[in-house]
Design a protein around this motif. Structure first.
Motif, PDB file in Angstrom:
ATOM      1  N   CYS A  28     -37.303 -27.171  19.014  1.00  0.00           N
ATOM      2  CA  CYS A  28     -38.034 -26.714  20.193  1.00  0.00           C
ATOM      3  C   CYS A  28     -37.303 -27.029  21.497  1.00  0.00           C
ATOM      4  CB  CYS A  28     -39.415 -27.367  20.222  1.00  0.00           C
ATOM      5  SG  CYS A  28     -40.517 -26.878  18.869  1.00  0.00           S
ATOM      6  N   PHE A  29     -36.355 -27.949  21.459  1.00  0.00           N
ATOM      7  CA  PHE A  29     -35.732 -28.449  22.684  1.00  0.00           C
ATOM      8  C   PHE A  29     -34.359 -27.828  22.948  1.00  0.00           C
ATOM      9  CE2 PHE A  29     -38.732 -31.801  21.624  1.00  0.00           C
ATOM     10  CZ  PHE A  29     -39.280 -32.097  22.859  1.00  0.00           C
ATOM     11  N   ALA A  30     -34.074 -27.589  24.221  1.00  0.00           N
ATOM     12  CA  ALA A  30     -32.727 -27.204  24.633  1.00  0.00           C
ATOM     13  C   ALA A  30     -31.817 -28.431  24.571  1.00  0.00           C
ATOM     14  CB  ALA A  30     -32.745 -26.656  26.056  1.00  0.00           C
ATOM     15  N   GLU A  31     -30.523 -28.192  24.486  1.00  0.00           N
ATOM     16  CA  GLU A  31     -29.573 -29.301  24.355  1.00  0.00           C
ATOM     17  C   GLU A  31     -29.599 -30.227  25.561  1.00  0.00           C
ATOM     18  OE1 GLU A  31     -25.662 -28.006  23.441  1.00  0.00           O
ATOM     19  OE2 GLU A  31     -26.200 -27.126  21.494  1.00  0.00           O
ATOM     20  N   ASP A  32     -29.837 -29.690  26.753  1.00  0.00           N
ATOM     21  CA  ASP A  32     -29.829 -30.504  27.971  1.00  0.00           C
ATOM     22  C   ASP A  32     -31.245 -30.830  28.455  1.00  0.00           C
ATOM     23  OD1 ASP A  32     -30.439 -27.908  28.607  1.00  0.00           O
ATOM     24  OD2 ASP A  32     -29.222 -27.853  30.434  1.00  0.00           O
ATOM     25  N   SER A  33     -32.176 -30.971  27.531  1.00  0.00           N
ATOM     26  CA  SER A  33     -33.572 -31.224  27.879  1.00  0.00           C
ATOM     27  C   SER A  33     -33.795 -32.665  28.320  1.00  0.00           C
ATOM     28  CB  SER A  33     -34.472 -30.896  26.688  1.00  0.00           C
ATOM     29  OG  SER A  33     -34.060 -31.638  25.553  1.00  0.00           O
ATOM     30  N   LEU A  34     -34.927 -32.888  29.000  1.00  0.00           N
ATOM     31  CA  LEU A  34     -35.323 -34.215  29.460  1.00  0.00           C
ATOM     32  C   LEU A  34     -36.816 -34.397  29.199  1.00  0.00           C
ATOM     33  CD1 LEU A  34     -34.700 -36.865  31.049  1.00  0.00           C
ATOM     34  CD2 LEU A  34     -35.348 -35.610  33.128  1.00  0.00           C
ATOM     35  N   VAL A  35     -37.174 -35.571  28.666  1.00  0.00           N
ATOM     36  CA  VAL A  35     -38.579 -35.903  28.403  1.00  0.00           C
ATOM     37  C   VAL A  35     -38.917 -37.168  29.181  1.00  0.00           C
ATOM     38  CG1 VAL A  35     -40.283 -36.523  26.647  1.00  0.00           C
ATOM     39  CG2 VAL A  35     -38.484 -34.849  26.105  1.00  0.00           C
ATOM     40  N   VAL A  36     -40.019 -37.128  29.951  1.00  0.00           N
ATOM     41  CA  VAL A  36     -40.454 -38.285  30.743  1.00  0.00           C
ATOM     42  C   VAL A  36     -41.912 -38.588  30.393  1.00  0.00           C
ATOM     43  CG1 VAL A  36     -40.762 -39.253  33.047  1.00  0.00           C
ATOM     44  CG2 VAL A  36     -38.897 -37.628  32.614  1.00  0.00           C
ATOM     45  N   ALA A 108     -39.615 -24.435  30.388  1.00  0.00           N
ATOM     46  CA  ALA A 108     -38.956 -23.754  29.274  1.00  0.00           C
ATOM     47  C   ALA A 108     -38.043 -22.672  29.825  1.00  0.00           C
ATOM     48  CB  ALA A 108     -39.980 -23.144  28.319  1.00  0.00           C
ATOM     49  N   GLU A 109     -36.970 -22.414  29.103  1.00  0.00           N
ATOM     50  CA  GLU A 109     -36.046 -21.337  29.482  1.00  0.00           C
ATOM     51  C   GLU A 109     -35.722 -20.483  28.268  1.00  0.00           C
ATOM     52  OE1 GLU A 109     -33.545 -22.851  33.402  1.00  0.00           O
ATOM     53  OE2 GLU A 109     -32.556 -22.793  31.453  1.00  0.00           O
ATOM     54  N   ARG A 110     -35.473 -19.208  28.538  1.00  0.00           N
ATOM     55  CA  ARG A 110     -35.093 -18.261  27.492  1.00  0.00           C
ATOM     56  C   ARG A 110     -33.576 -18.125  27.488  1.00  0.00           C
ATOM     57  NH1 ARG A 110     -38.395 -12.952  27.834  1.00  0.00           N
ATOM     58  NH2 ARG A 110     -37.482 -13.015  29.933  1.00  0.00           N
ATOM     59  N   ASP A 111     -32.971 -18.328  26.316  1.00  0.00           N
ATOM     60  CA  ASP A 111     -31.510 -18.282  26.235  1.00  0.00           C
ATOM     61  C   ASP A 111     -31.002 -16.855  26.072  1.00  0.00           C
ATOM     62  OD1 ASP A 111     -31.826 -17.577  23.545  1.00  0.00           O
ATOM     63  OD2 ASP A 111     -31.430 -19.609  22.807  1.00  0.00           O
ATOM     64  N   SER A 112     -29.687 -16.715  25.915  1.00  0.00           N
ATOM     65  CA  SER A 112     -29.057 -15.389  25.845  1.00  0.00           C
ATOM     66  C   SER A 112     -29.499 -14.591  24.615  1.00  0.00           C
ATOM     67  CB  SER A 112     -27.532 -15.541  25.831  1.00  0.00           C
ATOM     68  OG  SER A 112     -27.116 -16.317  24.722  1.00  0.00           O
ATOM     69  N   LYS A 113     -30.039 -15.281  23.606  1.00  0.00           N
ATOM     70  CA  LYS A 113     -30.533 -14.610  22.397  1.00  0.00           C
ATOM     71  C   LYS A 113     -32.026 -14.301  22.497  1.00  0.00           C
ATOM     72  CE  LYS A 113     -27.094 -16.816  19.423  1.00  0.00           C
ATOM     73  NZ  LYS A 113     -26.865 -17.694  18.228  1.00  0.00           N
ATOM     74  N   GLY A 114     -32.624 -14.622  23.651  1.00  0.00           N
ATOM     75  CA  GLY A 114     -34.031 -14.339  23.842  1.00  0.00           C
ATOM     76  C   GLY A 114     -34.966 -15.390  23.276  1.00  0.00           C
ATOM     77  N   VAL A 115     -34.423 -16.572  22.936  1.00  0.00           N
ATOM     78  CA  VAL A 115     -35.226 -17.649  22.349  1.00  0.00           C
ATOM     79  C   VAL A 115     -35.646 -18.630  23.439  1.00  0.00           C
ATOM     80  CG1 VAL A 115     -35.251 -19.551  20.684  1.00  0.00           C
ATOM     81  CG2 VAL A 115     -34.040 -17.420  20.139  1.00  0.00           C
ATOM     82  N   TRP A 116     -36.936 -18.933  23.492  1.00  0.00           N
ATOM     83  CA  TRP A 116     -37.443 -19.918  24.453  1.00  0.00           C
ATOM     84  C   TRP A 116     -37.290 -21.322  23.893  1.00  0.00           C
ATOM     85  CZ3 TRP A 116     -38.969 -18.800  29.320  1.00  0.00           C
ATOM     86  CH2 TRP A 116     -39.299 -17.469  29.629  1.00  0.00           C
ATOM     87  N   ARG A 117     -36.816 -22.244  24.741  1.00  0.00           N
ATOM     88  CA  ARG A 117     -36.737 -23.650  24.352  1.00  0.00           C
ATOM     89  C   ARG A 117     -37.163 -24.537  25.521  1.00  0.00           C
ATOM     90  NH1 ARG A 117     -32.797 -21.784  20.690  1.00  0.00           N
ATOM     91  NH2 ARG A 117     -33.291 -22.528  18.570  1.00  0.00           N
TER      92      ARG A 117
END
Length: 199
Positions: A28-36, A108-117
C-alpha cells in the motif's frame, strides 16, 4: 472511479494491519512514504516491520473505521479516515478496554502505471478512555500519572509508555486547535499545489 480506488487503498492498509497481512500492507505504501503516529515515525516499510514486531510481542490493537472522505486533484489525493483504536489491556490485574478516537490523514499519489499508493499518514487525536470489561471491577490508575499526558491521547500514551513504546507530547490533538488547523491548511496546500516544472 478514482475516489473509490483511493478509499479502498486506505481501507486495505488498515485491514491488512489488523489481520497481520503484512505483504499486502507493505504494497500500500510508496517507497518514499512517511508515517507519523504516537508510537512511530518513519517510512511506510519501517512501519510495516515495526507493526509486525509489535504483534509478535502480543501488543495488538484493532481499528474500528468510519467512512473516509476523499479529495482528489490530478494524481494526488487526500483522505481523512475517522477511527477508534481499540486495545484489550490489563491494568494491575484488572481487564479493561482502551478506546482512542482519532482521525488519520492520508496523502496518496497515483504512479505512472495508474496505481495509487500511500505517501504519508498523520494522525490527529481527539480523546480516549479506559473502561473495565467486567461489572463490579475498578481500575486502579494514579490520576497524577495520567495528568502528565495530553488530554487528547493520555490513556493511549500512558499505556504505550508502560509497554515500552515512548510517546512524545507533541502529537496533533484537538486540545491544540491551532496546530490542527495548520495541519489541515498544509494538507490542502499539498493537494492543490502546482506540479508544473519550473521553466
Amino acid at each position: 472511479m478514482s475516489a473509490e480506488d483511493v478509499a479502498q487503498l486506505i481501507l486495505r492498509e488498515r485491514q491488512s494491519r489488523d489481520r497481520g497481512w503484512y505483504d499486502m500492507m507493505a504494497d500500500c505504501f510508496a517507497e518514499d512514504s512517511l508515517v507519523v503516529m504516537t508510537w512511530f515515525t518513519g517510512s511506510g516499510a519501517e512501519f510495516v516491520e515495526q507493526t509486525r514486531q509489535m504483534a509478535g510481542r502480543g501488543d495488538i490493537a484493532f481499528h474500528r473505521l468510519s467512512p473516509p472522505t476523499v479529495h482528489i486533484d490530478g494524481d494526488r489525493a487526500l483522505v481523512e479516515l475517522p477511527l477508534i483504536i481499540e486495545w484489550r489491556v490489563v491494568v494491575n490485574g484488572v481487564e479493561a478496554d482502551l478506546a482512542s478516537c482519532c482521525r488519520s490523514q492520508y496523502r496518496a499519489e497515483r504512479d505512472s502505471k495508474g496505481v495509487w499508493r500511500i505517501k504519508r499518514i498523520t494522525s490527529i487525536y481527539e480523546k480516549d478512555t479506559f473502561n473495565p470489561t467486567l461489572p463490579n471491577t475498578r481500575l486502579d490508575i494514579d490520576p497524577e500519572e495520567l495528568a502528565a499526558y495530553r488530554p487528547s491521547y493520555r490513556c493511549l500514551a500512558w499505556d504505550l509508555n508502560r509497554r515500552g513504546y515512548p510517546v512524545g507530547n507533541d502529537h496533533l490533538g484537538d486540545d491544540q486547535p491551532e496546530a490542527v488547523q495548520a495541519q489541515y491548511r498544509d494538507e490542502m496546500n499539498w493537494l492543490h499545489e502546482s506540479r508544473t516544472p519550473a521553466a
